[in-house]
Design an enzyme around this catalytic site. Sequence first.
Site, PDB file in Angstrom:
ATOM      1  NE  ARG A 158      -3.978   1.435   2.668  1.00 27.16           N
ATOM      2  CZ  ARG A 158      -4.749   1.504   3.750  1.00 27.16           C
ATOM      3  NH1 ARG A 158      -4.258   1.177   4.938  1.00 27.16           N
ATOM      4  NH2 ARG A 158      -6.015   1.905   3.636  1.00 27.16           N
ATOM      5  N   PRO A 174      10.078  -3.031   8.204  1.00 28.87           N
ATOM      6  CG  PRO A 174      10.679  -5.276   7.984  1.00 28.87           C
ATOM      7  CD  PRO A 174      11.159  -3.883   7.695  1.00 28.87           C
ATOM      8  CB  SER A 175       6.085  -4.622  12.493  1.00 30.14           C
ATOM      9  OG  SER A 175       5.994  -5.059  13.837  1.00 30.14           O
ATOM     10  CB  SER A 226       0.931   4.201  18.287  1.00 34.67           C
ATOM     11  OG  SER A 226       2.302   4.564  18.435  1.00 34.67           O
ATOM     12  CD  GLU A 247      -4.105   4.289   9.352  1.00 30.74           C
ATOM     13  OE1 GLU A 247      -3.950   4.274  10.590  1.00 30.74           O
ATOM     14  OE2 GLU A 247      -4.473   3.314   8.704  1.00 30.74           O
ATOM     15  CB  CYS A 281      -6.163   1.729  12.128  1.00 31.08           C
ATOM     16  SG  CYS A 281      -4.410   1.380  12.327  1.00 31.08           S
ATOM     17  CG  HIS A 444      -7.274   4.713   5.368  1.00 37.59           C
ATOM     18  ND1 HIS A 444      -8.415   4.564   6.123  1.00 37.59           N
ATOM     19  CD2 HIS A 444      -6.250   4.273   6.157  1.00 37.59           C
ATOM     20  CE1 HIS A 444      -8.103   4.056   7.306  1.00 37.59           C
ATOM     21  NE2 HIS A 444      -6.797   3.879   7.342  1.00 37.59           N
TER      22      HIS A 444
END
Length: 474
Positions: A158, A174-175, A226, A247, A281, A444
């Site tokens: 995305r 990446p996380s 967050s 976001e 989210c 979004h």
Amino acid sequence: MRSDQNFINNAFVPSITSKAMPVYSPVNEAQVAQVALASAEDALGAVDIAAKAQKGWRQLTSIERAGFLHKLADALLARKEAIGQALALESGKSLEDATNEAVYAADITRYHAEWARRIEGEIIPSDSPSENLLLQREPIGVVACLIPFNYPVYTLLRKIAPALITGNSVVVRPSNNTPSSAFEIAKALQDSGIPAGVVNILTMDHATAESVCTHPKVGMITLTGSVGAGRKVLEYSQVNIAKSSLELGGKSPAIVEADADLEKAAREIVASKTTNCGQLCTAIERVYVHEAIYDEFVALLKGQMSERQFGDRAQDASFMGPLINENARLNIHQMVERAIDDGASLEVGGYIPEGKGHFYPPTLLTNCRQDMEIVQEEIFGPVLPVLKYTDADQALELANDHQFGLASVIYTENYRTAMKVANNIEAGEIYINRTPADPYQGFHAGWKRSGLGGDDGKHGMLEYTQTRLVVLNY
């Protein structure tokens, strides 16, 4: 157990420091992978490589770049099972859901590829009769992409798909909870033939991520995360005045009017709250119910949530899976306990299960008040507070009385009520008679503390551009 190295300049390379980071399953807490942890030297070198590669990438025509994105979408589909397996292990998702996420990632990649012939500038009238003003859309340069754990495959594409179609290169973090699926995506990038250095994927600790975001060659930072993480990105962006697209948190309200289809509303709200264990989210985070149907609707919610079982989705895909880690579970449980101490009534759930895994049951709280923490702060888990209202004006006031403004929902059969709420809700999205599910072609974007900029659609694609005004005198 799998072992992954960082993806730099189209190759998997060991970290200069040889440090490794373990990855654990949230289902049984066993280690499922280890990944090389990038050093600052690794990461800064990747930024330099990305900056050099971007100079050639931007010179390609947009339709040439689109061709590579279509090949990437093909490669993602060819590798969807491997991507899904990696994601299921590290996230606790079912194999079907994890594999489908790779399919959705391919879809949004194709969607952005199709912008190739639609990235438009403007011709603006000049005050001079012998002059034209030409506004061009240009790439920004190197984009730092910070990816969350909850939908890491979809969110990665995305972000990088619109960045690439507009001529940018990227460095992806990446996380650290879900990095393995990103390296399966890196294999698809190799298969696609996208030029070396255009996409680089590295696992990093916070200090190394900061060094990337403050690198003078990074022109944009995009984050899904967050509010606290968003504040850090804004601090980073000050160093080089980098563009930020954020976001952030959400606290989606659902307003349920007396004329709503109550069974449909209850079913969809509970599904929203329990999908991915509420780690979404735009999941419904607070429900405002008209006083005339309050008791009936609470009974429907309680029945639906009581029936929802949790457990290992590899054993039964119908189960609700785990939270991502133990800290998340403890924080959520403590929020529930504080809400009960503050006067909320526990209808179902609200306990920490025995055994391995970061599971938490679907939890319903009634007799909640607007000023409670459980109503004001993002939960990001399967906990649903319910409040009563007397009329639509009060419901709208309560829904807007909040720090967040990402998504919102109303269930009603009265189009006047629906349009009044839609025209006055303080949120970037409102869904009427359905729960949120971001369309690729939408936008979004959050209001208030829910973010800056946004993802998806034409406007999400244009986030990755900057303008140049050409003043042509003749």
